[in-house]
Design an enzyme around this catalytic site. Sequence first.
Site, PDB file in Angstrom:
ATOM      1  N   HIS A  97       0.838  -1.203   0.000  1.00  0.00           N
ATOM      2  CA  HIS A  97       0.000   0.000   0.000  1.00  0.00           C
ATOM      3  C   HIS A  97       0.876   1.257   0.000  1.00  0.00           C
ATOM      4  CE1 HIS A  97      -3.603   2.391   1.085  1.00  0.00           C
ATOM      5  NE2 HIS A  97      -2.718   3.121   1.739  1.00  0.00           N
ATOM      6  N   GLU A  98       1.871   1.277   0.876  1.00  0.00           N
ATOM      7  CA  GLU A  98       2.735   2.460   0.979  1.00  0.00           C
ATOM      8  C   GLU A  98       3.618   2.614  -0.257  1.00  0.00           C
ATOM      9  OE1 GLU A  98       1.950   4.565   3.198  1.00  0.00           O
ATOM     10  OE2 GLU A  98       0.700   3.152   4.307  1.00  0.00           O
TER      11      GLU A  98
ATOM     12  N   HIS B 171       1.830   4.585  -2.895  1.00  0.00           N
ATOM     13  CA  HIS B 171       1.980   6.027  -2.665  1.00  0.00           C
ATOM     14  C   HIS B 171       3.358   6.496  -3.152  1.00  0.00           C
ATOM     15  CE1 HIS B 171      -1.659   6.657  -0.323  1.00  0.00           C
ATOM     16  NE2 HIS B 171      -1.329   5.696   0.522  1.00  0.00           N
TER      17      HIS B 171
END
Length: 151
Positions: free
Chosen positions: A67-68, A71
């Site tokens: 998920h990170e 980003h």
Amino acid sequence: MNNDKLQRMVENLSEEKFGRTFRHCAYFNKRLRTTGGRYLLKSHDIEINPKQYEHYGEDAVVKIILHELCHYHLHIAGKGYQHKDQDFKRLSQQVGAPRFCNSIESYQQRANYEYYCTKCHAKYIRIRKVDTNRMRCGHCNGKLRMKRQLK
């Protein structure tokens, strides 16, 4: 798991899933309380909540890292890196990164105060203290009273 192993894991996942290198730092931050991890825009570092590893194991940390990294790679590429952006939604779906992680503590466990309505006796559990002079019952508009302090 320590920070060195986490760093290697992030670098490997970045190569495998995204085909790009991760050139910044990834580390555990024990001050994170309500989030699984975060991507820092200025330094491009990734912080992971160590409690997620303690409670749910390595599999949960892998999902948070993915998920990170979504980003991270979108921000580096100059595309939409926020949760609301279509680029982010598309990339996270492609790599199988979840939108949310499992919570460590439920709201009930984190609650510090218990209030009740003097009119209809509805129960309210809150983390923060409520000004009973200003706040009213949402059901009947009755006065609220603190029943007890939980912690």
